[in-house]
Write a protein that holds these residues in place. Structure first.
Motif, PDB file in Angstrom:
ATOM      1  N   HIS A 503       0.809  -1.226   0.000  1.00  0.00           N
ATOM      2  CA  HIS A 503       0.000   0.000   0.000  1.00  0.00           C
ATOM      3  C   HIS A 503       0.847   1.282   0.000  1.00  0.00           C
ATOM      4  N   THR A 504       2.168   1.141  -0.045  1.00  0.00           N
ATOM      5  CA  THR A 504       3.007   2.354  -0.117  1.00  0.00           C
ATOM      6  C   THR A 504       3.931   2.370  -1.342  1.00  0.00           C
ATOM      7  N   THR A 505       4.749   1.343  -1.480  1.00  0.00           N
ATOM      8  CA  THR A 505       5.768   1.363  -2.548  1.00  0.00           C
ATOM      9  C   THR A 505       5.937  -0.024  -3.175  1.00  0.00           C
ATOM     10  N   PRO A 506       4.943  -0.465  -3.948  1.00  0.00           N
ATOM     11  CA  PRO A 506       5.040  -1.810  -4.529  1.00  0.00           C
ATOM     12  C   PRO A 506       6.057  -1.882  -5.674  1.00  0.00           C
ATOM     13  N   LEU A 507       6.424  -3.068  -6.038  1.00  0.00           N
ATOM     14  CA  LEU A 507       7.213  -3.364  -7.246  1.00  0.00           C
ATOM     15  C   LEU A 507       8.585  -2.692  -7.270  1.00  0.00           C
ATOM     16  N   LEU A 598       2.366  -3.668 -16.529  1.00  0.00           N
ATOM     17  CA  LEU A 598       2.945  -2.965 -15.376  1.00  0.00           C
ATOM     18  C   LEU A 598       1.909  -2.068 -14.682  1.00  0.00           C
ATOM     19  N   TRP A 599       1.216  -1.229 -15.475  1.00  0.00           N
ATOM     20  CA  TRP A 599       0.274  -0.294 -14.841  1.00  0.00           C
ATOM     21  C   TRP A 599      -0.808  -1.063 -14.057  1.00  0.00           C
ATOM     22  N   ASP A 600      -1.282  -2.129 -14.660  1.00  0.00           N
ATOM     23  CA  ASP A 600      -2.348  -2.897 -13.997  1.00  0.00           C
ATOM     24  C   ASP A 600      -1.836  -3.535 -12.708  1.00  0.00           C
ATOM     25  N   GLU A 601      -0.636  -4.061 -12.795  1.00  0.00           N
ATOM     26  CA  GLU A 601      -0.046  -4.711 -11.612  1.00  0.00           C
ATOM     27  C   GLU A 601       0.183  -3.675 -10.509  1.00  0.00           C
ATOM     28  N   PHE A 602       0.648  -2.519 -10.919  1.00  0.00           N
ATOM     29  CA  PHE A 602       0.933  -1.418 -10.003  1.00  0.00           C
ATOM     30  C   PHE A 602      -0.347  -1.055  -9.226  1.00  0.00           C
ATOM     31  N   CYS A 603      -1.441  -0.868  -9.963  1.00  0.00           N
ATOM     32  CA  CYS A 603      -2.722  -0.541  -9.316  1.00  0.00           C
ATOM     33  C   CYS A 603      -3.160  -1.691  -8.412  1.00  0.00           C
ATOM     34  N   MET A 604      -3.094  -2.876  -8.974  1.00  0.00           N
ATOM     35  CA  MET A 604      -3.533  -4.076  -8.252  1.00  0.00           C
ATOM     36  C   MET A 604      -2.846  -4.165  -6.880  1.00  0.00           C
ATOM     37  N   ARG A 605      -1.551  -3.900  -6.847  1.00  0.00           N
ATOM     38  CA  ARG A 605      -0.803  -4.033  -5.585  1.00  0.00           C
ATOM     39  C   ARG A 605      -1.321  -3.047  -4.540  1.00  0.00           C
ATOM     40  N   TYR A 606      -1.584  -1.817  -4.976  1.00  0.00           N
ATOM     41  CA  TYR A 606      -2.095  -0.844  -3.995  1.00  0.00           C
ATOM     42  C   TYR A 606      -3.427  -1.332  -3.419  1.00  0.00           C
ATOM     43  N   TYR A 607      -4.278  -1.853  -4.296  1.00  0.00           N
ATOM     44  CA  TYR A 607      -5.584  -2.329  -3.801  1.00  0.00           C
ATOM     45  C   TYR A 607      -5.400  -3.553  -2.909  1.00  0.00           C
ATOM     46  N   GLN A 608      -4.432  -4.381  -3.267  1.00  0.00           N
ATOM     47  CA  GLN A 608      -4.151  -5.541  -2.396  1.00  0.00           C
ATOM     48  C   GLN A 608      -3.679  -5.075  -1.023  1.00  0.00           C
ATOM     49  N   GLY A 609      -2.897  -4.013  -1.022  1.00  0.00           N
ATOM     50  CA  GLY A 609      -2.408  -3.461   0.251  1.00  0.00           C
ATOM     51  C   GLY A 609      -3.578  -3.031   1.131  1.00  0.00           C
ATOM     52  N   ILE A 610      -4.559  -2.371   0.508  1.00  0.00           N
ATOM     53  CA  ILE A 610      -5.743  -1.931   1.276  1.00  0.00           C
ATOM     54  C   ILE A 610      -6.490  -3.158   1.806  1.00  0.00           C
ATOM     55  N   GLU A 611      -6.667  -4.138   0.920  1.00  0.00           N
ATOM     56  CA  GLU A 611      -7.342  -5.368   1.370  1.00  0.00           C
ATOM     57  C   GLU A 611      -6.577  -5.994   2.530  1.00  0.00           C
ATOM     58  N   GLY A 612      -5.262  -5.899   2.443  1.00  0.00           N
ATOM     59  CA  GLY A 612      -4.408  -6.466   3.495  1.00  0.00           C
ATOM     60  C   GLY A 612      -4.669  -5.792   4.837  1.00  0.00           C
ATOM     61  N   VAL A 613      -4.801  -4.479   4.822  1.00  0.00           N
ATOM     62  CA  VAL A 613      -5.060  -3.775   6.090  1.00  0.00           C
ATOM     63  C   VAL A 613      -6.437  -4.197   6.623  1.00  0.00           C
ATOM     64  N   ARG A 614      -7.406  -4.295   5.718  1.00  0.00           N
ATOM     65  CA  ARG A 614      -8.755  -4.719   6.162  1.00  0.00           C
ATOM     66  C   ARG A 614      -8.702  -6.129   6.728  1.00  0.00           C
ATOM     67  N   TRP A 615      -7.919  -6.954   6.092  1.00  0.00           N
ATOM     68  CA  TRP A 615      -7.768  -8.336   6.575  1.00  0.00           C
ATOM     69  C   TRP A 615      -7.136  -8.327   7.982  1.00  0.00           C
ATOM     70  N   MET A 616      -6.130  -7.480   8.174  1.00  0.00           N
ATOM     71  CA  MET A 616      -5.511  -7.413   9.508  1.00  0.00           C
ATOM     72  C   MET A 616      -6.561  -6.973  10.545  1.00  0.00           C
ATOM     73  N   GLN A 617      -7.414  -6.035  10.138  1.00  0.00           N
ATOM     74  CA  GLN A 617      -8.459  -5.581  11.081  1.00  0.00           C
ATOM     75  C   GLN A 617      -9.396  -6.736  11.445  1.00  0.00           C
ATOM     76  N   ASP A 618      -9.796  -7.503  10.424  1.00  0.00           N
ATOM     77  CA  ASP A 618     -10.722  -8.633  10.689  1.00  0.00           C
ATOM     78  C   ASP A 618     -10.065  -9.653  11.599  1.00  0.00           C
ATOM     79  N   GLU A 619      -8.826  -9.990  11.274  1.00  0.00           N
ATOM     80  CA  GLU A 619      -8.120 -11.002  12.077  1.00  0.00           C
ATOM     81  C   GLU A 619      -7.933 -10.504  13.507  1.00  0.00           C
TER      82      GLU A 619
END
Ligand code: BDP
Length: 689
Positions: A503-507, A598-619
């Motif tokens: 969610h900060t500096t992917p790839l 690249l652009w798609d992967e770049f976006c995807m990673r940021y969204y994965q990062g957000i999902e990751g934070v939400r996942w940490m909240q759920d856990e």
């Protein structure tokens, strides 16, 4: 009534002050009875030096807490713990074994005994098997050190957990009891040295007034096996001694340092030595006198040599060259000096070539200085990793670096084996962590950041421990022993760093943080006092692509590594995508090994990062019934902050880089609803005075 009152008092909420040394009564009664079999007495069969006294007191305190019984020192025929020395063990090492109905803790020296006692306590705290054990341990690295970037006025450079622990104005008369608790925590994880002041050093620490204060601290830390170091200002001969110069080759300057060092040892007979930041970010150093780092370091080494003191000379240097590549500068300044440093000099190198980013390739100096002992410098304080509002378990970052192969002396020459001296047979070895502790009641601001202090110490002792094992120990000692909760929290810790990177500096994106405070995104930063303090210097984005070409067609920083390492990273087709933008300039439309553009992967990673934070909240929510409620709430609050900040990172970076890529956020991802201007305003607030 009394009973009710008692229950009330005992049931108070925890606040994290006790760190991993809680020593609460074990709820598992079969474990309590197993441990009671050797907890009837503690016998000290060696000279009761202050360090041995500490070991004894700590063991008594721990056993009393964990088992609920006081343990005396009158020997009985069996059923006790015996502390003794065994000179055949390696320095600071210990052996714990059951023998004739007793548990023997043999230490090579006082510290070995101390560390053996803490190991036994750790085994009990984690409810591990103790009967019949035989554990032999010795540290892999000799100097295991915390670097405090603490200033004389009580602030901490890059500190996010309150003010400095050291109350300089109250010292030496008033000794805050917290100093002792700090020392206990460090001793329990094997840390044996502390540099107490900022590397951007004030000369005042070398005055008699301050040496008296530092002595008072050293006296508190000594019984815990911890030696004190000072960061020095290289221009001290001029500032304090009123000499016309601080030239390291000038006889009067050398004399000034010799006398100063003698004075220091009168205050602190076991003083560790100096930590030096010179000719870096405006700090004075030998280069302004036309001398080299080796000239500067060797002058100090000469003064310290009669007392076996060390010079720890930092390699964090980079001159402002708009056409250059900061990645290469420390290498170019230090590599030619290999072999020129005195025996009591250690060169301390940051883990990566730029500056404590969420992910960096290892520093190319590791493996390139066979004749100079190199120390590792990790940053425990989360300067570039979300301060104390983001949950990032750093053991994964530390391990990733330590386990990378430098190929300096063939396959298997990992960074860990460079710094533990086994590749180049260094005569002395060291590792440092920039401390994350401060005056906050819970020491580290974020309760989960306590794990980073703990993990640093454990890895400094034994870099082969896994991040999972360290997390396991720490969770059981800090939070809970409930198996489901342990595994839930462990999962969060182990995934947290990758989530943060996403969610900060992917790839392989790096150094796009807010200028000055190093918090939040500012990828659009294009003007600063130096080009290499801007973001555009690092990401180099334009409509054709993004990334820093460090291959042979670019700055060729990659050429500083051994061919085997270059091989792994030189081809954008095969370079691990986690390092991609560190070494390559890549077109937005390039198809990556992940199968996405690249652009798609770049976006995807940021969204994965957000999902990751939400996942940490759920856990985290799932473990709520199983851990202390106040501590749970504190972490839950910080996770909510992290989500807000992560969304800022995602939207700022996607909207800014989209101005170059000119491509839509790929479906099914929902594009940011805010504008780039709105994001810029939010980030601007961070930068306001
Ligand atoms: C940088 C920090 C700065 C330190 C410097 C250093 O921003 O505050 O003084 O590192 O390590 O990352 O000397």
């Amino acid at each position: 009534m009394i009973c009710l009152l008692l229950c009330f008092c005992v049931a108070h909420a925890d606040d994290g002050y006790r760190l991993w040394l809680k020593y609460d009564l074990l709820s598992n009664s079969s474990k309590r009875s197993e441990y009671r079999r050797f907890a009837r007495f503690i016998e000290v069969r060696t000279e009761p030096t202050p360090v041995v006294e500490t070991a004894l007191a700590e063991l008594q305190r721990g056993i009393q807490g964990l088992l609920g019984t006081k343990v005396g020192t009158t020997p009985k025929s069996r059923g006790g713990v015996i502390l003794q020395k065994d000179g055949s063990l390696p320095e600071e090492g210990y052996l714990i074994e059951s023998k004739d109905g007793n548990l023997l803790i043999s230490g090579s020296d006082d510290r070995g005994i101390l560390y053996g006692c803490f190991e036994l306590l750790r085994l009990m705290q984690t409810e591990s098997q103790v009967s019949g054990i035989k554990i032999r341990q010795a540290p892999k690295i000799r100097l295991r050190m915390l670097n405090h970037w603490d200033n004389p006025l009580g602030t901490i450079e890059r500190g996010y957990a309150g003010a400095s622990l050291w109350k300089w104005y109250e010292l030496p008369e008033t000794i805050d009891p917290r100093y002792r608790d700090y020392a206990r925590a460090n001793a329990s994880i094997g840390i044996n040295a502390v540099a107490v002041n900022n590397v951007n050093a004030s000369a005042r620490f070398l005055t008699a007034e301050y040496l008296n204060k530092v002595k008072a601290l050293a006296d508190v830390l000594r019984p815990y096996g911890i030696r004190v170091f000072l960061s020095i200002n290289f221009a001290s001969p001029k500032i304090l001694g009123k000499l016309p110069t601080s030239d390291p080759l000038a006889p009067e300057v050398r004399n000034w340092w010799n006398e100063k060092v003698k004075e220091i040892y009168r205050y602190i007979p076991d003083f560790g030595g100096f930590l030096v930041k010179a000719n870096s970010e405006g700090e004075p150093g030998p280069q302004e006198h036309g001398r080299t780092h080796a000239d500067g370091a060797n002058m100090l080494a000469e003064a310290l040599r009669p007392f076996q003191g060390k010079v720890i000379w930092r390699a964090f240097v980079y001159s402002p060259d708009p056409a250059g590549d900061r990645f290469k500068e420390a290498y170019h300044e230090f590599k030619p000096l290999d072999g020129n440093f005195d025996k009591n000099v250690i060169v301390q190198v940051k883990n990566g070539p730029i500056d404590f980013q969420p992910r960096e390739p290892f520093h190319p100096l590791f493996g390139a200085m066979p004749k100079t002992p190199l120390a590792m410098e990790f940053q425990i304080t989360q300067e570039y990793l979300g301060f104390s509002t983001n949950l990032v378990y750093l053991a994964t970052l530390f391990k990733e670096c330590l386990e990378t192969d430098t190929y300096a002396s063939g396959k298997g020459s990992t960074v860990a084996r460079i710094i533990d001296g086994s590749v180049h047979q260094y005569p002395f070895t060291a590792i440092a962590g920039v401390a994350n502790s401060g005056s906050d009641r819970n020491w580290t601001g974020h309760l989960m950041s306590q794990a980073n202090w703990y993990a640093f110490g454990r890895l400094a002792w034994d870099h082969t421990l896994s991040e999972a094992q360290i997390a396991d120990e720490w969770i059981k000692m800090t939070w809970t022993k409930d198996p489901a909760a342990v595994s839930g929290i462990k999962n969060i810790l182990l995934r947290s760093r990758e989530i943060y990177v996403n969610h900060t500096t992917p790839l392989g994106l790096h150094h796009v943080i807010g200028q000055g405070i190093h918090f939040g995104p500012e990828p659009w930063l294009s003007r600063s006092a130096r080009p290499d303090w801007t973001s555009v210097y690092y990401h180099r984005a334009d409509s054709s692509g993004i990334g820093f070409d460090r291959t042979i067609s670019g700055s060729n920083a990659l050429g500083l590594y051994r061919p085997e390492v270059q091989q792994q990273w030189k081809d954008p087709e095969t370079c691990d995508v986690k390092y991609l933008l560190w070494f390559h300039r890549v077109s937005w439309n390039k198809k990556l090994s992940t199968g996405r553009l690249l652009w798609d992967e770049f976006c995807m990673r940021y969204y994965q990062g957000i999902e990751g934070v939400r996942w940490m909240q759920d856990e985290w929510n799932k473990v709520r019934p199983l851990v202390d409620p106040e501590m749970h709430a504190d972490v839950a609050g910080r996770l909510a902050v992290q989500l807000r900040e992560a969304l800022n990172w995602r939207d700022a970076c996607i909207l800014y880089f989209q101005t170059f890529s000119q491509k839509p956020v790929p479906s099914p991802l929902q594009p940011p609803t805010r504008t780039l201007e709105e994001l810029k305003k939010i980030v601007e607030i961070y930068q306001l005075k």
